[in-house]
Design a protein around this motif. Structure first.
Motif, PDB file in Angstrom:
ATOM      1  N   ASP A   1     -17.427 -82.565 -81.538  1.00 21.50           N
ATOM      2  CA  ASP A   1     -16.056 -82.058 -81.486  1.00 21.50           C
ATOM      3  C   ASP A   1     -15.718 -81.478 -80.114  1.00 21.50           C
ATOM      4  O   ASP A   1     -14.576 -81.085 -79.872  1.00 21.50           O
ATOM      5  CB  ASP A   1     -15.840 -80.970 -82.550  1.00 21.50           C
ATOM      6  CG  ASP A   1     -15.924 -81.507 -83.963  1.00 21.50           C
ATOM      7  OD1 ASP A   1     -16.515 -80.823 -84.818  1.00 21.50           O
ATOM      8  OD2 ASP A   1     -15.375 -82.601 -84.216  1.00 21.50           O
ATOM      9  N   THR A   2     -16.696 -81.414 -79.226  1.00 18.41           N
ATOM     10  CA  THR A   2     -16.466 -80.892 -77.889  1.00 18.41           C
ATOM     11  C   THR A   2     -15.442 -81.753 -77.157  1.00 18.41           C
ATOM     12  O   THR A   2     -15.602 -82.966 -77.050  1.00 18.41           O
ATOM     13  CB  THR A   2     -17.784 -80.853 -77.095  1.00 18.41           C
ATOM     14  OG1 THR A   2     -18.671 -79.915 -77.713  1.00 18.41           O
ATOM     15  CG2 THR A   2     -17.544 -80.450 -75.645  1.00 18.41           C
ATOM     16  N   ALA A   3     -14.382 -81.104 -76.670  1.00 18.91           N
ATOM     17  CA  ALA A   3     -13.291 -81.813 -76.001  1.00 18.91           C
ATOM     18  C   ALA A   3     -12.257 -80.800 -75.529  1.00 18.91           C
ATOM     19  O   ALA A   3     -12.318 -79.626 -75.893  1.00 18.91           O
ATOM     20  CB  ALA A   3     -12.629 -82.816 -76.951  1.00 18.91           C
ATOM     21  N   VAL A   4     -11.319 -81.282 -74.751  1.00 19.70           N
ATOM     22  CA  VAL A   4     -10.106 -80.512 -74.485  1.00 19.70           C
ATOM     23  C   VAL A   4      -9.111 -80.864 -75.588  1.00 19.70           C
ATOM     24  O   VAL A   4      -8.862 -82.047 -75.853  1.00 19.70           O
ATOM     25  CB  VAL A   4      -9.525 -80.839 -73.107  1.00 19.70           C
ATOM     26  CG1 VAL A   4      -8.211 -80.066 -72.897  1.00 19.70           C
ATOM     27  CG2 VAL A   4     -10.523 -80.506 -72.002  1.00 19.70           C
ATOM     28  N   TYR A   5      -8.568 -79.834 -76.219  1.00 23.11           N
ATOM     29  CA  TYR A   5      -7.631 -80.024 -77.322  1.00 23.11           C
ATOM     30  C   TYR A   5      -6.211 -79.749 -76.827  1.00 23.11           C
ATOM     31  O   TYR A   5      -5.952 -78.728 -76.185  1.00 23.11           O
ATOM     32  CB  TYR A   5      -7.980 -79.102 -78.482  1.00 23.11           C
ATOM     33  CG  TYR A   5      -9.165 -79.599 -79.281  1.00 23.11           C
ATOM     34  CD1 TYR A   5     -10.452 -79.558 -78.748  1.00 23.11           C
ATOM     35  CD2 TYR A   5      -9.005 -80.141 -80.554  1.00 23.11           C
ATOM     36  CE1 TYR A   5     -11.536 -80.042 -79.458  1.00 23.11           C
ATOM     37  CE2 TYR A   5     -10.082 -80.617 -81.279  1.00 23.11           C
ATOM     38  CZ  TYR A   5     -11.346 -80.573 -80.719  1.00 23.11           C
ATOM     39  OH  TYR A   5     -12.421 -81.046 -81.431  1.00 23.11           O
ATOM     40  N   TYR A   6      -5.321 -80.685 -77.162  1.00 19.52           N
ATOM     41  CA  TYR A   6      -3.929 -80.612 -76.736  1.00 19.52           C
ATOM     42  C   TYR A   6      -3.006 -80.552 -77.944  1.00 19.52           C
ATOM     43  O   TYR A   6      -3.222 -81.292 -78.914  1.00 19.52           O
ATOM     44  CB  TYR A   6      -3.552 -81.843 -75.931  1.00 19.52           C
ATOM     45  CG  TYR A   6      -4.329 -82.043 -74.658  1.00 19.52           C
ATOM     46  CD1 TYR A   6      -5.516 -82.764 -74.650  1.00 19.52           C
ATOM     47  CD2 TYR A   6      -3.858 -81.524 -73.452  1.00 19.52           C
ATOM     48  CE1 TYR A   6      -6.233 -82.955 -73.482  1.00 19.52           C
ATOM     49  CE2 TYR A   6      -4.559 -81.719 -72.276  1.00 19.52           C
ATOM     50  CZ  TYR A   6      -5.746 -82.431 -72.295  1.00 19.52           C
ATOM     51  OH  TYR A   6      -6.445 -82.624 -71.129  1.00 19.52           O
ATOM     52  N   CYS A   7      -1.990 -79.728 -77.882  1.00 19.69           N
ATOM     53  CA  CYS A   7      -0.944 -79.838 -78.883  1.00 19.69           C
ATOM     54  C   CYS A   7       0.218 -80.627 -78.289  1.00 19.69           C
ATOM     55  O   CYS A   7       0.379 -80.705 -77.065  1.00 19.69           O
ATOM     56  CB  CYS A   7      -0.490 -78.484 -79.409  1.00 19.69           C
ATOM     57  SG  CYS A   7       0.530 -77.517 -78.309  1.00 19.69           S
ATOM     58  N   ALA A   8       0.986 -81.225 -79.166  1.00 17.72           N
ATOM     59  CA  ALA A   8       2.074 -82.094 -78.744  1.00 17.72           C
ATOM     60  C   ALA A   8       3.228 -81.989 -79.725  1.00 17.72           C
ATOM     61  O   ALA A   8       3.023 -81.688 -80.905  1.00 17.72           O
ATOM     62  CB  ALA A   8       1.587 -83.535 -78.653  1.00 17.72           C
ATOM     63  N   ALA A   9       4.432 -82.260 -79.224  1.00 23.26           N
ATOM     64  CA  ALA A   9       5.648 -82.182 -80.031  1.00 23.26           C
ATOM     65  C   ALA A   9       6.385 -83.503 -79.969  1.00 23.26           C
ATOM     66  O   ALA A   9       6.487 -84.107 -78.898  1.00 23.26           O
ATOM     67  CB  ALA A   9       6.542 -81.054 -79.530  1.00 23.26           C
ATOM     68  N   SER A  10       6.915 -83.914 -81.111  1.00 19.11           N
ATOM     69  CA  SER A  10       7.630 -85.175 -81.177  1.00 19.11           C
ATOM     70  C   SER A  10       9.045 -84.960 -81.709  1.00 19.11           C
ATOM     71  O   SER A  10       9.244 -84.285 -82.717  1.00 19.11           O
ATOM     72  CB  SER A  10       6.904 -86.153 -82.098  1.00 19.11           C
ATOM     73  OG  SER A  10       7.668 -87.322 -82.289  1.00 19.11           O
ATOM     74  N   THR A  11       9.992 -85.600 -81.008  1.00 21.54           N
ATOM     75  CA  THR A  11      11.376 -85.638 -81.485  1.00 21.54           C
ATOM     76  C   THR A  11      11.694 -86.994 -82.096  1.00 21.54           C
ATOM     77  O   THR A  11      12.796 -87.204 -82.600  1.00 21.54           O
ATOM     78  CB  THR A  11      12.358 -85.398 -80.329  1.00 21.54           C
ATOM     79  OG1 THR A  11      12.208 -86.455 -79.363  1.00 21.54           O
ATOM     80  CG2 THR A  11      12.112 -84.063 -79.658  1.00 21.54           C
ATOM     81  N   LYS A  12      10.742 -87.917 -82.046  1.00 21.83           N
ATOM     82  CA  LYS A  12      11.011 -89.311 -82.390  1.00 21.83           C
ATOM     83  C   LYS A  12      10.754 -89.647 -83.853  1.00 21.83           C
ATOM     84  O   LYS A  12      11.126 -90.740 -84.303  1.00 21.83           O
ATOM     85  CB  LYS A  12      10.161 -90.230 -81.516  1.00 21.83           C
ATOM     86  CG  LYS A  12      10.468 -90.118 -80.013  1.00 21.83           C
ATOM     87  CD  LYS A  12       9.684 -91.129 -79.234  1.00 21.83           C
ATOM     88  CE  LYS A  12      10.102 -91.186 -77.780  1.00 21.83           C
ATOM     89  NZ  LYS A  12       9.641 -90.000 -77.036  1.00 21.83           N
ATOM     90  N   VAL A  13      10.079 -88.759 -84.576  1.00 19.28           N
ATOM     91  CA  VAL A  13       9.748 -89.074 -85.953  1.00 19.28           C
ATOM     92  C   VAL A  13      10.231 -87.949 -86.858  1.00 19.28           C
ATOM     93  O   VAL A  13      10.470 -86.831 -86.405  1.00 19.28           O
ATOM     94  CB  VAL A  13       8.237 -89.307 -86.126  1.00 19.28           C
ATOM     95  CG1 VAL A  13       7.796 -90.523 -85.328  1.00 19.28           C
ATOM     96  CG2 VAL A  13       7.445 -88.075 -85.743  1.00 19.28           C
TER      97      VAL A  13
END
Length: 125
Positions: free
Chosen positions: A90-102
């Motif tokens: 699970d080691t990684a850089v974790y990103y959050c993201a936002a969508s207006t398309k769905v």
């Protein structure tokens, strides 16, 4: 436009837990479908979890089902990722993201408009 700032990453032993937070500012948070992705060194960014605008619908990558939980608090403009039973992979850089398309949820990276800067999660064996 929305700005996303992740926090909560760190170093944890295998089997441990972390809770990531992603605070949003700008436009109305409740109008966005939110997602978490991760990227390990030398690998592509991959989908982890997504949550609908109201929080009533969620979806997960198979490799985190039963271990991770995504949630949101629209009153606090924040989305969370509770990670339990962590593994070294699970080691990684974790990103959050936002969508207006769905409208509900999506695993597709291309459908997310806005991204945070990422937070490092390191799981030691």
């Amino acid at each position: 436009q929305v700005q996303l700032v992740e926090s909560g990453g760190g170093l944890v032993q295998a089997g441990g837990s972390l809770r990531l937070s992603c605070a949003a500012s700008g436009r109305t948070f409740s109008s966005y479908v939110m997602g978490w992705f991760r990227q390990a060194p030398g690998q592509e960014r991959e989908f982890v979890a997504t949550i609908s605008r109201t929080g009533g619908s969620t979806d997960y990558a198979d490799f985190v089902k039963g271990r991770f939980t995504i949630s949101r608090d629209n009153g606090k403009d924040t989305v969370y990722l509770q990670m339990n039973s962590l593994k070294p992979e699970d080691t990684a850089v974790y990103y959050c993201a936002a969508s207006t398309k769905v409208v509900f949820t999506t695993q597709r990276r291309a459908l997310y408009d806005y991204w945070g800067q990422g937070t490092q999660v390191t799981v030691s064996s």
